[in-house]
Structures are given as structure tokens and as C-alpha cells.
Write an enzyme that holds these catalytic residues in place. Structure first.
Site, mmCIF file in Angstrom:
data_model
loop_
_atom_site.group_PDB
_atom_site.id
_atom_site.type_symbol
_atom_site.label_atom_id
_atom_site.label_comp_id
_atom_site.label_asym_id
_atom_site.label_seq_id
_atom_site.Cartn_x
_atom_site.Cartn_y
_atom_site.Cartn_z
ATOM 1 N N CYS A 346 0.810 -1.221 0.000
ATOM 2 C CA CYS A 346 0.000 0.000 0.000
ATOM 3 C C CYS A 346 0.841 1.267 0.000
ATOM 4 O O CYS A 346 0.300 2.370 -0.057
ATOM 5 C CB CYS A 346 -0.918 0.008 1.222
ATOM 6 N N ASP A 347 2.153 1.127 0.094
ATOM 7 C CA ASP A 347 3.039 2.289 0.125
ATOM 8 C C ASP A 347 3.134 2.912 -1.261
ATOM 9 O O ASP A 347 3.405 2.225 -2.243
ATOM 10 C CB ASP A 347 4.426 1.873 0.625
#
Length: 400
Positions: A346-347
Site C-alpha cells: 500500500c506504500d
């Protein structure tokens, strides 16, 4: 086949499972229908041994110390030890990993110029006798932590010509190196010589000429003051076969030999003992990361391909798109088009290639295999444990 969890730092990984035969698998291709869960690194220790021997042949008379930080897998270290390779270590964990496979501590060089006191003391207690520093402060620390050790001083280089420059964090000027080594002698250390690093994936064989000449000046000036140096650490930087290709190792050997002859090999300044610290050039071509496509999406006019391997699950060297791997897929053979290649977390920084998109098959779809080649170095060792809930990159040993 042996499957192991890739470490976030150099500790020896522990086995998780074996196949029925318990033997290494054979390297497959992107169309491999194996049920193995991706992503994983296929690692062929035999291929690394071949690369070690080619580099040793290109640099006759130069000791080859494999940089353990590149890939510390015990099977790789063991194969290299058996082949006669020496090692470059950055701390006690790497020293122990080398000793565990039978390496002689006399064949280790501690090349980390800024280290903890207890780590220096521990490495010395394990038998390491040659250390690198790059400042008066670190020379003092070494003298207090590992008294009587032999010491190299690292000088800075521009890093020009490399894909991953190493020119800011470590290294001092040649005049400063003279001061550091003179101080080391006064502290009871044994000044041995100079080290440097021209940057990782160095494309220009001539990059070694300038630091070799600078080192020769340090050798000459210290000799005039009664300090005789005998070792020159030429560092790493030798390339793997990444995107853009690479010159043969023989071209690097020839350029380094010419530079050494020009700067040394005279009555008042004989050639020192030389060593190199290759990491990528030994382990890189011995491995490849096998990933799967998680999704293919259109965001405006841009095609995004998401893999289950990304920046934080093995491909950290794609940050700023510094290292560009050669890529093949199970959908190869049809028309291709540009795409952004992204990882699974999700970064928002987990994007491998965007500034310079990659050309991948237009038919590429969820579930297809994607192989990033020459990825045996700096993948499992930087795979973050449990990042965003994703497991670290596993290693599968293969014949090769």
C-alpha cells in the site's frame, strides 16, 4: 528444492520446507507451471562460482573477496568458499556466516568504515585482522576496540559512470587519508593501505584509474615518512548483465592492470597487494526474481502492471529507477507497449519503474509470470520482514 525466507539483514536464513527429493530444482522459464507461490528468488550457486572464477581470471594476482552483503545465503557462501573465494564483511553476523561455511578469518576484510565499537571488537575476536576506516574518529575507535589491527583508509570517488553511485556516505580525500593513516600508526594500529569504491554497476572500466593514481600518491608520501603501505583495495563495482548490457570482465581487468602499471611498478613504489570486493558481479547473474501479475489497470492513458514483488519485497534497488533489470514474461511473443511497473504494498513509493516505463506484452494479464533477471544480488538481503503484511522474499536453490 530448498525454500528459505530471505533475511532483512545478513543472518543465515532458516529452511522452511523441502520437496520430496530434497534436491535443488532446475531453473525454469516464465512459462513454468510450477505451483510454487511467488515471489521468490531462484539462486544458482554454481553460476556465482563461475562468475567468481571469471573475475579472478580477469584480475590475476588480485584476491577476490565476495561482498557478503549482496547475498548471504549459506549455500552461496559455501560454494564460493570451496572455490577459493575470500570475503568482504560488514559486521559480526556476516563474519559468523562465513566462518560457518569454513572460511578462514584471515581471508576476511571488514570494509564498513563507520561501525559500532562492540561490532569491531567482536569481529576482531572472531579473527578478522583487516579493517577499513575513513576518518580520524573511526581510527581512534578501531584502535580502542580492536588494538593492533591492520587498517585501510577509504578515499572518496566521484561514482561517475555507475548506476548506483556511492560517493557521499563514505570516503575522505587523499590528503585526509595521509593524516588518518599516520594517526593510526601513532595509535598502535598497522597502516596497510588505501581502499575505494567506484560505484555499483560501474559501466566505465576507466573509473578505477583516478583513484588508483590518488592511492599511489598516498603510498609515496607516507613512504617518505617511514610508513610503508602494502595493500590496495580496489573495491567493487563490477557489473552484472542488467538492462543496457555490460562490457566483459576482461575489459575491466585490462583497464585496472594499465592503471596499476602507470601508478606503481617502479623502484621507489612497488605494486601493492591488491584485492577487490565484488558483490553484484558475482551473485547478480546467479539469480532471478520470479513474480506474478496481481493486476493490470488503466489509469487515464497509462497502463499499470502490479506485481507481487516490489520495492519493499526484494526490489529496493529500483528506487529512483537506479537499477533496471532485464524482464521476461509468460506472455512474451506478441506486441508490447509501455507500462508502469508497481509492487504490491500500500506504500505509494512501491513503484519500480515509472519515469522510464517498461515495454511489456499487451496481452499480459493477472496470474502471468514475470521474471526479473540478474537479480541475485541485493534482493533477499533488503527484503523487509512483514512490510505491510507481505512476507520477505524467499529463496529457491536451482542448478545453473
Amino acid at each position: 528444492m530448498t525454500l528459505l525466507a530471505g533475511p532483512a539483514s545478513p543472518p543465515v536464513p532458516a529452511p522452511l520446507r523441502r520437496d520430496v527429493a530434497g534436491a535443488p530444482a532446475r531453473a525454469g522459464d516464465p512459462t513454468d507451471a510450477s505451483p510454487r507461490a511467488t515471489p521468490y528468488l531462484e539462486l544458482a550457486p554454481a553460476a556465482a562460482v563461475r562468475r567468481f572464477r571469471r573475475l579472478a581470471a580477469a584480475l590475476p594476482g588480485t584476491a577476490v573477496h565476495y561482498a557478503v552483503k549482496a547475498n548471504p545465503h549459506p549455500a552461496l557462501l559455501g560454494a564460493l568458499t570451496t572455490a577459493g573465494c575470500r570475503f568482504d564483511v560488514a559486521g559480526p553476523t556476516e563474519v559468523r556466516a562465513c566462518l560457518a561455511v569454513g572460511a578462514d578469518p584471515a581471508d576476511l576484510v571488514h570494509s564498513n568504515p563507520v561501525a559500532r565499537r562492540d561490532a569491531l571488537a567482536e569481529c576482531a575476536a572472531l579473527g578478522v585482522g583487516l579493517f577499513v576506516v575513513d576518518s580520524p574518529e573511526e581510527a581512534i575507535k578501531l584502535a580502542e576496540s580492536a588494538p593492533g589491527s591492520r587498517v585501510l583508509c577509504r578515499i572518496v570517488t566521484s561514482g561517475s559512470g555507475s548506476d548506483w553511485p556511492l560517493s557521499r556516505k563514505y570516503g575522505c580525500s587523499a590528503p585526509q587519508a595521509i593524516e588518518v593513516l599516520a594517526l593510526a600508526a601513532g595509535l598502535g594500529l598497522r597502516p596497510a593501505g588505501i581502499s575505494f569504491h567506484v560505484g555499483s554497476q560501474q559501466r566505465d572500466p576507466q573509473a578505477w584509474a583516478s583513484p588508483i593514481a590518488a592511492a599511489a600518491r598516498v603510498f609515496g608520501l607516507l613512504r617518505e615518512h617511514g610508513i610503508v603501505l602494502d595493500t590496495l583495495d580496489l573495491g567493487g563495482g563490477f557489473p552484472a548483465h542488467l538492462e543496457g548490457g555490460a562490457l566483459p570482465l576482461a575489459a575491466y581487468g585490462a583497464a585496472i592492470e594499465t592503471a596499476l602499471r602507470r601508478s606503481f611498478d617502479r623502484a621507489d613504489l612497488p605494486r601493492p597487494h591488491t584485492l577487490v570486493e565484488p558483490g553484484r558481479s558475482v551473485a547478480g547473474d546467479a539469480g532471478r526474481v520470479v513474480a506474478s501479475v496481481v493486476g493490470v489497470l488503466r489509469r487515464g492513458d497509462t497502463r499499470w502492471v502490479y506485481l507481487d514483488a516490489g520495492v519493499f519485497t526484494g526490489m529496493v534497488e529500483t528506487l529512483d529507477e537506479a537499477i533496471r533489470y532485464r524482464i521476461s514474461t509468460s506472455a512474451d511473443g506478441g506486441p508490447t507497449g509501455p507500462c508502469v511497473l508497481a509492487g504490491p504494498t500500500c506504500d505509494s513509493a512501491d513503484v519500480l519503474y515509472e519515469k522510464q516505463p517498461v515495454q511489456l506484452p499487451l496481452a499480459l494479464a493477472e496470474g502471468d509470470r514475470v521474471v526479473l533477471r540478474s537479480a541475485g544480488a541485493y534482493t533477499t538481503c533488503y527484503s523487509t520482514v512483514g512490510f505491510n503484511g507481505f512476507a520477505p522474499l524467499a529463496t529457491v536453490l536451482v542448478d545453473g
